[in-house]
Design an enzyme around this catalytic site. Structure first.
Site, short mmCIF file in Angstrom:
data_model
loop_
_atom_site.label_atom_id
_atom_site.label_comp_id
_atom_site.label_asym_id
_atom_site.label_seq_id
_atom_site.Cartn_x
_atom_site.Cartn_y
_atom_site.Cartn_z
N GLY A 47 0.86 -1.17 0.00
CA GLY A 47 0.00 0.00 0.00
C GLY A 47 0.90 1.23 0.00
N ALA A 48 0.69 2.13 -0.96
CA ALA A 48 1.65 3.23 -1.19
C ALA A 48 1.99 4.04 0.08
CB ALA A 48 1.12 4.14 -2.30
N GLN A 179 -5.49 -8.80 -2.00
CA GLN A 179 -5.59 -7.70 -1.03
C GLN A 179 -7.04 -7.44 -0.63
OE1 GLN A 179 -3.74 -7.58 -3.81
NE2 GLN A 179 -1.92 -6.32 -3.59
N ASP A 220 -1.35 4.60 -6.55
CA ASP A 220 0.08 4.42 -6.26
C ASP A 220 0.90 5.57 -6.80
OD1 ASP A 220 -1.01 1.48 -6.11
OD2 ASP A 220 0.88 1.60 -5.01
#
Ligand code: MRU
Length: 325
Positions: A47-48, A179, A220
């Site tokens: 996750g960014a 995810q 992202d």
């Protein structure tokens, strides 16, 4: 209360191993910058924004040992995953803080705190776009686990839920790392937010049947033009939304906006191991002799995005750089 994906302990970073969820809640103890780099590369954290925060703490751990060579620490952490801009944003900020003689541990804590605050603000702005009783479809995991808590797209859903809007969530399972089914469903279940998991290929038919009011995803990397890189399958959803006249929203903090590139064509898309596609968990699901092509992200052009929700407010994609002013 939502989970905390990492905890800074001053001399080490505790990290909830996301590869083991939802079956096991196992914490890793990361003591070196190399440990942090491996955790990012192997997707124990993902996750960014969460990648950015953990890299910042990794930098703190590394500079303690590599006092003479902070650039080595910076490069090692930077070369873990190529697409999420928050990683580069956080590391550049840490290197700058070091060069300016700032307390870098405080800088890393600030990055974490700012991310949480940005998520709460995104939740407020995004909630204004969510109708009462909305059926919302989301992709990947953009929740507490992907950030410094609360979440981006899932944070907006959280805010809508806690404001009493009776929302319902369709959770794309998000092959191959899952995810959606492993992480997003786990977060929603913990907080009693109504949801159902669907296979990624179900979305279009649900839209046709009028069962999706809006789609909201994270990002992202966002370019100057408003093109958005996000988990593979996002582009498909945006095209489906256009066909069915459904709003398609992106929620991301300004730390995801890359001011250096104009178009999505310039974004480096991570290619991961074919083995991740050919297995589900540990179980083989394809002939050993067949190869697979595994792109981890795709790019959605700005024309397909209804609006981008940031902590600074809601923007038309083509005006996203206003969020950086
Ligand atoms: O490969 P991942 O799990 O790191 O990909 C994550 C995503 O694509 C998320 O949608 C994005 O990072 C936003 S998280 C708030």
């Amino acid at each position: 209360m939502e989970v905390k994906p990492f905890i800074w302990k001053g001399d080490r970073l505790l990290l909830l191993d996301q590869r083991k969820l939802p079956h096991k809640e196992e914490w890793l103890e990361l003591k070196t910058y190399e440990d942090v780099a491996s955790a990012i590369k192997d997707m124990a954290v993902r996750g960014a924004p969460a990648i950015g925060c953990t890299a910042a703490y990794g930098f703190v751990l590394g500079v303690k040992i590599q006092k003479e060579n902070p650039k080595l620490v910076y490069e090692t952490l930077k070369n873990t995953r190529p697409t999420a801009y928050n990683l580069f944003w956080a590391l550049d900020r840490m290197l700058k803080a070091l060069n300016e003689g700032k307390d870098i541990e405080e800088e890393a804590k600030l990055i974490e705190r700012e991310d949480y605050e940005a998520n709460r603000k995104m939740g407020e702005h995004g909630n204004e776009l969510i109708p009462e009783g909305a059926k919302i479809l989301t992709h990947c995991n953009t929740g507490a686990l992907a950030t410094a808590r609360w979440g981006t797209a899932l944070g907006v859903i959280r805010s809508a839920h806690y404001s009493g809007k009776n929302v319902f969530v369709w959770v794309d399972e998000t092959r191959p790392y899952l995810q959606g089914s492993r992480l997003t469903a786990w977060e929603l279940l913990k907080e009693g937010i109504p949801h159902k998991i669907i296979t990624d290929s179900t979305a279009g038919f649900l839209m046709k049947k009028g069962l999706v009011d809006l789609v909201i995803v994270g990002a992202d990397r966002i370019t100057v033009k408003g093109d958005v890189a996000n988990k593979i399958g996002t582009y498909t959803l945006a095209v489906l939304c256009k066909e069915h006249n459904i709003p398609f929203y992106v929620a991301a903090p300004t730390s995801t906006i890359d001011p250096n590139i104009k178009s999505g064509d310039e974004i480096i898309i991570e290619e991961r191991s074919p083995q991740e596609v050919k297995t589900c968990g540990e179980c083989p699901i394809a002939p050993e002799g067949s190869d697979a092509y595994h792109l981890a992200f795709d790019v959605t052009p700005s024309e397909l995005i209804t609006a981008i929700i940031t902590e600074k407010g809601v923007f038309k994609p083509e005006e996203i750089t206003k969020a950086l002013e």
